[in-house]
Design a protein around this motif. Structure first.
Motif, PDB file in Angstrom:
ATOM      1  N   GLY A  83       0.815  -1.208   0.000  1.00  0.00           N
ATOM      2  CA  GLY A  83       0.000   0.000   0.000  1.00  0.00           C
ATOM      3  C   GLY A  83       0.845   1.253   0.000  1.00  0.00           C
ATOM      4  O   GLY A  83       2.077   1.195   0.016  1.00  0.00           O
ATOM      5  N   ASP A  84       0.144   2.391  -0.027  1.00  0.00           N
ATOM      6  CA  ASP A  84       0.801   3.690  -0.099  1.00  0.00           C
ATOM      7  C   ASP A  84       0.483   4.527   1.136  1.00  0.00           C
ATOM      8  O   ASP A  84      -0.670   4.578   1.591  1.00  0.00           O
ATOM      9  CB  ASP A  84       0.344   4.459  -1.343  1.00  0.00           C
ATOM     10  N   ILE A  85       1.502   5.188   1.648  1.00  0.00           N
ATOM     11  CA  ILE A  85       1.349   6.082   2.790  1.00  0.00           C
ATOM     12  C   ILE A  85       1.581   7.508   2.308  1.00  0.00           C
ATOM     13  O   ILE A  85       2.557   7.779   1.606  1.00  0.00           O
ATOM     14  CB  ILE A  85       2.363   5.730   3.905  1.00  0.00           C
ATOM     15  N   HIS A  86       0.671   8.403   2.674  1.00  0.00           N
ATOM     16  CA  HIS A  86       0.773   9.790   2.227  1.00  0.00           C
ATOM     17  C   HIS A  86       0.957  10.724   3.423  1.00  0.00           C
ATOM     18  O   HIS A  86       0.287  10.573   4.450  1.00  0.00           O
ATOM     19  CB  HIS A  86      -0.484  10.210   1.461  1.00  0.00           C
ATOM     20  N   ASN A  87       1.836  11.687   3.258  1.00  0.00           N
ATOM     21  CA  ASN A  87       2.083  12.689   4.299  1.00  0.00           C
ATOM     22  C   ASN A  87       1.062  13.828   4.150  1.00  0.00           C
ATOM     23  O   ASN A  87       1.407  14.961   3.830  1.00  0.00           O
ATOM     24  CB  ASN A  87       3.511  13.228   4.192  1.00  0.00           C
ATOM     25  N   THR A  88      -0.191  13.479   4.351  1.00  0.00           N
ATOM     26  CA  THR A  88      -1.283  14.444   4.235  1.00  0.00           C
ATOM     27  C   THR A  88      -2.457  13.910   5.029  1.00  0.00           C
ATOM     28  O   THR A  88      -2.345  12.906   5.725  1.00  0.00           O
ATOM     29  CB  THR A  88      -1.660  14.666   2.755  1.00  0.00           C
ATOM     30  N   SER A  89      -3.596  14.586   4.932  1.00  0.00           N
ATOM     31  CA  SER A  89      -4.800  14.126   5.621  1.00  0.00           C
ATOM     32  C   SER A  89      -6.005  14.344   4.717  1.00  0.00           C
ATOM     33  O   SER A  89      -5.950  15.098   3.741  1.00  0.00           O
ATOM     34  CB  SER A  89      -4.990  14.890   6.939  1.00  0.00           C
ATOM     35  N   LYS A  90      -7.106  13.679   5.059  1.00  0.00           N
ATOM     36  CA  LYS A  90      -8.324  13.847   4.279  1.00  0.00           C
ATOM     37  C   LYS A  90      -8.871  15.265   4.407  1.00  0.00           C
ATOM     38  O   LYS A  90      -9.534  15.762   3.494  1.00  0.00           O
ATOM     39  CB  LYS A  90      -9.367  12.822   4.718  1.00  0.00           C
ATOM     40  N   VAL A  91      -8.596  15.903   5.537  1.00  0.00           N
ATOM     41  CA  VAL A  91      -9.044  17.288   5.720  1.00  0.00           C
ATOM     42  C   VAL A  91      -8.365  18.194   4.708  1.00  0.00           C
ATOM     43  O   VAL A  91      -8.981  19.099   4.129  1.00  0.00           O
ATOM     44  CB  VAL A  91      -8.752  17.767   7.160  1.00  0.00           C
ATOM     45  N   ILE A  92      -7.087  17.951   4.465  1.00  0.00           N
ATOM     46  CA  ILE A  92      -6.309  18.803   3.561  1.00  0.00           C
ATOM     47  C   ILE A  92      -6.513  18.414   2.097  1.00  0.00           C
ATOM     48  O   ILE A  92      -6.718  19.273   1.242  1.00  0.00           O
ATOM     49  CB  ILE A  92      -4.805  18.725   3.917  1.00  0.00           C
ATOM     50  N   GLU A  93      -6.459  17.107   1.801  1.00  0.00           N
ATOM     51  CA  GLU A  93      -6.472  16.668   0.407  1.00  0.00           C
ATOM     52  C   GLU A  93      -7.474  15.542   0.141  1.00  0.00           C
ATOM     53  O   GLU A  93      -7.249  14.688  -0.709  1.00  0.00           O
ATOM     54  CB  GLU A  93      -5.073  16.192  -0.008  1.00  0.00           C
ATOM     55  N   GLY A  94      -8.588  15.575   0.848  1.00  0.00           N
ATOM     56  CA  GLY A  94      -9.584  14.529   0.685  1.00  0.00           C
ATOM     57  C   GLY A  94     -10.067  14.380  -0.747  1.00  0.00           C
ATOM     58  O   GLY A  94     -10.212  13.259  -1.262  1.00  0.00           O
ATOM     59  N   GLU A  95     -10.291  15.499  -1.424  1.00  0.00           N
ATOM     60  CA  GLU A  95     -10.761  15.463  -2.811  1.00  0.00           C
ATOM     61  C   GLU A  95      -9.770  14.744  -3.715  1.00  0.00           C
ATOM     62  O   GLU A  95     -10.150  13.931  -4.571  1.00  0.00           O
ATOM     63  CB  GLU A  95     -10.966  16.902  -3.311  1.00  0.00           C
ATOM     64  N   PHE A  96      -8.498  15.000  -3.506  1.00  0.00           N
ATOM     65  CA  PHE A  96      -7.475  14.430  -4.381  1.00  0.00           C
ATOM     66  C   PHE A  96      -7.160  12.978  -4.012  1.00  0.00           C
ATOM     67  O   PHE A  96      -6.773  12.188  -4.871  1.00  0.00           O
ATOM     68  CB  PHE A  96      -6.229  15.305  -4.353  1.00  0.00           C
ATOM     69  N   LEU A  97      -7.338  12.620  -2.744  1.00  0.00           N
ATOM     70  CA  LEU A  97      -7.221  11.216  -2.350  1.00  0.00           C
ATOM     71  C   LEU A  97      -8.301  10.386  -3.032  1.00  0.00           C
ATOM     72  O   LEU A  97      -8.053   9.274  -3.511  1.00  0.00           O
ATOM     73  CB  LEU A  97      -7.335  11.079  -0.829  1.00  0.00           C
ATOM     74  N   ASP A  98      -9.510  10.947  -3.112  1.00  0.00           N
ATOM     75  CA  ASP A  98     -10.615  10.255  -3.789  1.00  0.00           C
ATOM     76  C   ASP A  98     -10.331  10.125  -5.286  1.00  0.00           C
ATOM     77  O   ASP A  98     -10.590   9.073  -5.890  1.00  0.00           O
ATOM     78  CB  ASP A  98     -11.925  11.008  -3.569  1.00  0.00           C
ATOM     79  N   LEU A  99      -9.800  11.187  -5.891  1.00  0.00           N
ATOM     80  CA  LEU A  99      -9.481  11.140  -7.316  1.00  0.00           C
ATOM     81  C   LEU A  99      -8.375  10.124  -7.593  1.00  0.00           C
ATOM     82  O   LEU A  99      -8.430   9.382  -8.575  1.00  0.00           O
ATOM     83  CB  LEU A  99      -9.055  12.533  -7.808  1.00  0.00           C
ATOM     84  N   LEU A 100      -7.386  10.088  -6.726  1.00  0.00           N
ATOM     85  CA  LEU A 100      -6.281   9.149  -6.906  1.00  0.00           C
ATOM     86  C   LEU A 100      -6.782   7.705  -6.820  1.00  0.00           C
ATOM     87  O   LEU A 100      -6.330   6.832  -7.576  1.00  0.00           O
ATOM     88  CB  LEU A 100      -5.204   9.402  -5.844  1.00  0.00           C
ATOM     89  N   ALA A 101      -7.729   7.465  -5.915  1.00  0.00           N
ATOM     90  CA  ALA A 101      -8.265   6.110  -5.748  1.00  0.00           C
ATOM     91  C   ALA A 101      -9.030   5.649  -6.991  1.00  0.00           C
ATOM     92  O   ALA A 101      -9.197   4.448  -7.217  1.00  0.00           O
ATOM     93  CB  ALA A 101      -9.178   6.064  -4.530  1.00  0.00           C
ATOM     94  N   GLN A 102      -9.478   6.591  -7.818  1.00  0.00           N
ATOM     95  CA  GLN A 102     -10.248   6.258  -9.013  1.00  0.00           C
ATOM     96  C   GLN A 102      -9.372   5.989 -10.231  1.00  0.00           C
ATOM     97  O   GLN A 102      -9.858   5.528 -11.261  1.00  0.00           O
ATOM     98  CB  GLN A 102     -11.216   7.411  -9.343  1.00  0.00           C
ATOM     99  N   VAL A 103      -8.083   6.262 -10.116  1.00  0.00           N
ATOM    100  CA  VAL A 103      -7.188   6.062 -11.253  1.00  0.00           C
ATOM    101  C   VAL A 103      -7.007   4.570 -11.510  1.00  0.00           C
ATOM    102  O   VAL A 103      -6.564   3.831 -10.627  1.00  0.00           O
ATOM    103  CB  VAL A 103      -5.815   6.718 -10.996  1.00  0.00           C
ATOM    104  N   PRO A 104      -7.365   4.100 -12.711  1.00  0.00           N
ATOM    105  CA  PRO A 104      -7.227   2.663 -13.024  1.00  0.00           C
ATOM    106  C   PRO A 104      -5.788   2.312 -13.348  1.00  0.00           C
ATOM    107  O   PRO A 104      -5.401   2.124 -14.495  1.00  0.00           O
ATOM    108  CB  PRO A 104      -8.133   2.494 -14.243  1.00  0.00           C
ATOM    109  N   SER A 105      -4.989   2.220 -12.319  1.00  0.00           N
ATOM    110  CA  SER A 105      -3.555   2.011 -12.548  1.00  0.00           C
ATOM    111  C   SER A 105      -2.984   1.108 -11.474  1.00  0.00           C
ATOM    112  O   SER A 105      -3.381   1.157 -10.308  1.00  0.00           O
ATOM    113  CB  SER A 105      -2.810   3.346 -12.539  1.00  0.00           C
ATOM    114  N   LYS A 106      -2.039   0.273 -11.866  1.00  0.00           N
ATOM    115  CA  LYS A 106      -1.347  -0.577 -10.888  1.00  0.00           C
ATOM    116  C   LYS A 106      -0.473   0.265  -9.967  1.00  0.00           C
ATOM    117  O   LYS A 106       0.015  -0.231  -8.951  1.00  0.00           O
ATOM    118  CB  LYS A 106      -0.500  -1.623 -11.606  1.00  0.00           C
ATOM    119  N   GLN A 107      -0.287   1.544 -10.344  1.00  0.00           N
ATOM    120  CA  GLN A 107       0.499   2.423  -9.493  1.00  0.00           C
ATOM    121  C   GLN A 107      -0.256   2.803  -8.230  1.00  0.00           C
ATOM    122  O   GLN A 107       0.327   3.286  -7.272  1.00  0.00           O
ATOM    123  CB  GLN A 107       0.880   3.694 -10.261  1.00  0.00           C
ATOM    124  N   VAL A 108      -1.586   2.634  -8.225  1.00  0.00           N
ATOM    125  CA  VAL A 108      -2.395   3.027  -7.087  1.00  0.00           C
ATOM    126  C   VAL A 108      -2.805   1.785  -6.293  1.00  0.00           C
ATOM    127  O   VAL A 108      -3.417   0.867  -6.823  1.00  0.00           O
ATOM    128  CB  VAL A 108      -3.641   3.805  -7.536  1.00  0.00           C
TER     129      VAL A 108
END
Length: 298
Positions: A206-231
């Motif tokens: 898995g991936d660990i991010h130095n952020t929080s859902k409060v700060i970047e929740g929108e972009f965490l959701d967008l990243l989760a939608q990327v159809p890529s083995k990188q995610v």
């Protein structure tokens, strides 16, 4: 210094990329884990970069840093040229030789992991994305797993992955208009280094991010939608900045004293990070421009 490997129930191994912003974040995470969960943390890298991480640490309690087991790995000699202020790109390409040398650490890291794996029930490896090649042998250890730690914002990560895959960047129109071009921001050498890590990313859990859902929740959701083995599965655990300022070397600095007297949201914070190089003349011009703007700034 090279730590002696002890027999542990669970051992945490940190493998940072040798650039200051990367070294510092994984050291902060190391101290957080060590002090909060009383788990042994091994910080693995070349002697010069391990020393750099310790010397440049700020706001971290020295007693917390002392708990970290710094494991020095021999690294081939590498050139250390000064910055080229006249280069077309401001990217610090003078650091490329040290990054190339860091790609020769796989065997030493594998040996260390095998050793610690034989003395621990479970080994958790947290590594920088740019060190994926070096930690690939974790997949051969029955009691070890790895997690990728992203040192950049999720916003940046999402945009970079989308652009590299030729996908549309799903941002609000106004924000999309403000998105700067990445052309010229990275050298071909660092792009190639990043691309070379891709084949070795599948083994991570898995991936660990130095952020929080409060700060970047929108972009965490967008990243989760990327159809890529990188995610992969994601954890937002940050910001991992120290919450106490007892150990800040400049806690009585006039900058902080002045900042506390300013109205809320009235001060510009200007930072170019560690991925650029300015000449003295350019620094002076930037300073004069800020001063003449009549805005409060740091």
């Amino acid at each position: 210094m090279c730590s002696n490997i002890q027999e542990d129930d669970v051992a945490i191994v940190m493998v940072p990329f040798p650039a200051q912003g990367h070294l510092n974040q994984l050291l902060q995470l190391s101290c957080l884990i060590s002090s909060s969960y009383d788990l042994p943390v091994y910080y693995v890298g070349s002697a010069i970069h391990n020393r750099q991480a310790r010397v440049r640490a700020n706001a971290l309690n020295p007693s917390d840093i002392a708990k970290i087991h710094f494991h020095d790995i021999p690294t081939p000699e590498f050139a250390s040229p000064p910055p080229d202020f006249n280069a077309m790109s401001k990217f610090p390409s003078q650091l490329q030789p040290s990054w190339d040398a860091s790609m020769l650490l796989r065997e030493s890291i594998a040996s260390f992991l095998r050793d610690i794996s034989s003395k621990s029930r479970r080994v958790v490896v947290v590594h920088d994305s740019l060190m994926s090649y070096n930690v690939q042998d974790v997949s051969s250890l029955h009691n070890a797993e790895s997690f990728l730690f992203n040192c950049i914002s999720v916003f940046t990560l999402y945009c970079l992955i989308s652009l590299s895959m030729g996908m549309p960047v799903k941002l609000e129109e106004e924000l999309l208009k403000k998105l700067p071009s990445i052309e010229g921001t990275l050298t071909d050498e660092i792009k190639n280094l990043g691309a070379s890590q891709s084949p070795y990313m599948d083994i991570r859990s898995g991936d660990i991010h130095n952020t929080s859902k409060v700060i970047e929740g929108e972009f965490l959701d967008l990243l989760a939608q990327v159809p890529s083995k990188q995610v992969k599965k994601q954890w937002a655990i940050g910001p991992i900045l120290p919450i106490k300022l007892d150990c800040v070397s400049n806690k009585n600095d006039v900058c902080l004293e002045w900042l506390n007297k300013q109205p809320p949201r009235s001060v510009l914070y200007v930072s170019f990070g560690t991925t650029t190089s300015f000449s003295d003349r350019e620094i002076k011009e930037l300073a004069m421009g800020l001063e003449q703007s009549k805005q409060r700034f740091l």
